[in-house]
Structure formats: structure tokens, C-alpha cells
Design a protein around this motif. Structure first.
Motif, mmCIF file in Angstrom:
data_model
loop_
_atom_site.group_PDB
_atom_site.id
_atom_site.type_symbol
_atom_site.label_atom_id
_atom_site.label_comp_id
_atom_site.label_asym_id
_atom_site.label_seq_id
_atom_site.Cartn_x
_atom_site.Cartn_y
_atom_site.Cartn_z
ATOM 1 N N THR A 61 32.354 54.145 22.883
ATOM 2 C CA THR A 61 32.491 53.617 24.574
ATOM 3 C C THR A 61 32.990 52.121 24.592
ATOM 4 O OG1 THR A 61 31.276 55.697 25.261
ATOM 5 C CG2 THR A 61 31.817 54.089 26.772
ATOM 6 N N LEU A 62 33.871 52.049 25.398
ATOM 7 C CA LEU A 62 34.571 50.671 25.663
ATOM 8 C C LEU A 62 33.687 50.315 27.201
ATOM 9 C CD1 LEU A 62 37.973 50.244 24.638
ATOM 10 C CD2 LEU A 62 36.007 48.852 23.732
ATOM 11 N N ASN A 63 34.195 51.081 28.122
ATOM 12 C CA ASN A 63 33.623 50.867 29.495
ATOM 13 C C ASN A 63 33.412 52.365 30.059
ATOM 14 O OD1 ASN A 63 33.688 48.278 30.829
ATOM 15 N ND2 ASN A 63 35.150 47.986 29.191
ATOM 16 N N LEU A 119 37.372 42.798 19.552
ATOM 17 C CA LEU A 119 36.579 43.908 19.954
ATOM 18 C C LEU A 119 35.744 43.588 21.028
ATOM 19 C CD1 LEU A 119 35.413 47.014 20.383
ATOM 20 C CD2 LEU A 119 33.853 46.519 18.464
ATOM 21 N N LEU A 120 35.012 42.525 20.970
ATOM 22 C CA LEU A 120 34.303 41.835 22.257
ATOM 23 C C LEU A 120 35.234 41.436 23.348
ATOM 24 C CD1 LEU A 120 31.565 41.011 23.255
ATOM 25 C CD2 LEU A 120 31.712 38.879 22.049
ATOM 26 N N HIS A 127 36.407 45.225 31.525
ATOM 27 C CA HIS A 127 35.560 44.949 32.300
ATOM 28 C C HIS A 127 36.133 44.293 33.436
ATOM 29 C CE1 HIS A 127 31.643 45.675 34.041
ATOM 30 N NE2 HIS A 127 31.806 44.620 34.357
ATOM 31 N N THR A 128 36.746 43.001 33.116
ATOM 32 C CA THR A 128 37.054 42.209 34.203
ATOM 33 C C THR A 128 38.249 42.817 35.062
ATOM 34 O OG1 THR A 128 36.306 40.368 33.024
ATOM 35 C CG2 THR A 128 38.122 39.844 34.887
ATOM 36 N N GLU A 140 27.263 45.427 32.854
ATOM 37 C CA GLU A 140 26.916 45.232 31.493
ATOM 38 C C GLU A 140 26.771 43.945 30.794
ATOM 39 O OE1 GLU A 140 26.397 48.310 29.751
ATOM 40 O OE2 GLU A 140 27.136 49.870 31.331
ATOM 41 N N ARG A 141 25.688 43.351 30.759
ATOM 42 C CA ARG A 141 25.609 42.040 30.173
ATOM 43 C C ARG A 141 25.760 42.102 28.789
ATOM 44 N NH1 ARG A 141 24.054 39.240 34.559
ATOM 45 N NH2 ARG A 141 22.956 40.052 36.080
#
Length: 195
Positions: A61-63, A119-120, A127-128, A140-141
Motif C-alpha cells: 500500500t502506498l496511500n 519509494l519514499l 500524499h501531497t 501519515e507521519r
């Protein structure tokens, strides 16, 4: 005056949970390697007494976009718009150990000891972009990428090395719809990563 009771299918439809998320999905060869790693852990640790994930459901899962009582067309549209505007590089991710997360049914997960910077960056940028599109996401921090292999009765006592490691060449991400507890994932869109 008699009351008409809803049918079983109407009750089921009302209680369905429709889950939406962006994910990385392995190709057939990588899926086979992940399944091989899962089979080795299953053989070496029968005490886990786990429910093993079917290979066609392997993903990272990414987001997470949310759980909904019905498939929300507006969320799907915004998610697709965000994905259409994203640019990211393809990369390789080496998955070299299996460990347990904590929980009621501790997930047994395949992870990498090194997180690839692309990946990060993909996770952060996605997310942004999703928030800028108007979607409300959990804050998600921390990002802990993994592939869930099983849901177990017990945790692994220690990490299990995967030899040889699974090297996953990642060149795309997908938008997934899942009716929780029912069948396979439905891919609503696929976006390629540049070379």
C-alpha cells in the motif's frame, strides 16, 4: 399495517465496506518469488497458525484513501486526477526479511532493510498531490512499506532472512478497489513510472 423486512442481499449491501487505496502490485514473476518466501516461512514456522494471503492479493500500500459504504465516484475521480499529474522514477526494491507487526492477528510481512529513496519520494509526492486534489487522508507521519503475507495467531520470535532476497522492479502503481471480505481486488487505474 405489516412491515416489509429487507432481503438478505439488501442488508449485505448496506453493510459492505468499499476500500480504496493506491498500491504497488507485483508482476507475475515477482509474485511467484514473494509466494516462495511466504511458503518457506510457513514451513519453518507452523506455530504461527496463520491465514496466508492469496498470491493475487500481494501488494504494498502506498496511500490509503478510506473505507466507504459504497464506491465513491467523486473520490475515484479525484484520485485518478491526482495520479494523472504525478511523475516519478522507476526503481528496484529489495525485500530481504520477513517479520511480524503487532496486532490482534499479527500480520506477517515481507520487508526490505533498505528503503529506496524513490519509494519514499513516491509516497510523499502522492500524499501531497492527493491532499491538493481535495481528498481527506489520514495524516501519515511514517511510511513502513511492506507486503502482507499472512495474519497469524502468534508473532514471529525474530525476523526471518529471505535468501535470496526478492528484488522487485517497480515501474507502475495502481488504484485499487476492494469490497472487504469479498473476492479479488479490482484495479481502477494503472500509472507507469518513468525509466
Amino acid at each position: 399495517m405489516s412491515r416489509i423486512e429487507p432481503s438478505a442481499s439488501q442488508v449485505a449491501a448496506r453493510t459492505e465496506t468499499h476500500r480504496l487505496f493506491f498500491a504497488l502490485m507485483p508482476d507475475a514473476a515477482t509474485r511467484h518469488e514473494i509466494n516462495h518466501a511466504a511458503a518457506l516461512v510457513q514451513q519453518q514456522h507452523p506455530e504461527l497458525r496463520a491465514r496466508w494471503v492469496r498470491p493475487e492479493r500481494f501488494h504494498a500500500t502506498l496511500n490509503f484513501l478510506g473505507d466507504f459504504p459504497a464506491l465513491p465516484d467523486d473520490v475515484v475521480e479525484k484520485a485518478r486526477a491526482a495520479a494523472n499529474g504525478m511523475r516519478a522514477a522507476a526503481f528496484a526494491w529489495m525485500l530481504d526479511y520477513v517479520a511480524s507487526f503487532r496486532g490482534r492477528e499479527p500480520p506477517c510481512v515481507l520487508r526490505g532493510s533498505q528503503m529506496p529513496e524513490p519509494l519514499l519520494a513516491l509516497w510523499r509526492n502522492m500524499h501531497t498531490t492527493l491532499v491538493e486534489t481535495g481528498l481527506r487522508l489520514r495524516d501519515e507521519r511514517q511510511f513502513t512499506p511492506h507486503v502482507t503475507l499472512a495474519y497469524a495467531r502468534h508473532e514471529l520470535p525474530q525476523a526471518v532472512p529471505v535468501v535470496p532476497p526478492v528484488v522487485w522492479q517497480i515501474d507502475r502503481f495502481v488504484l485499487v478497489h476492494n469490497v472487504v471480505g469479498k473476492g479479488n481486488y479490482q484495479v481502477l487505474g494503472t500509472w507507469g513510472l518513468s525509466g
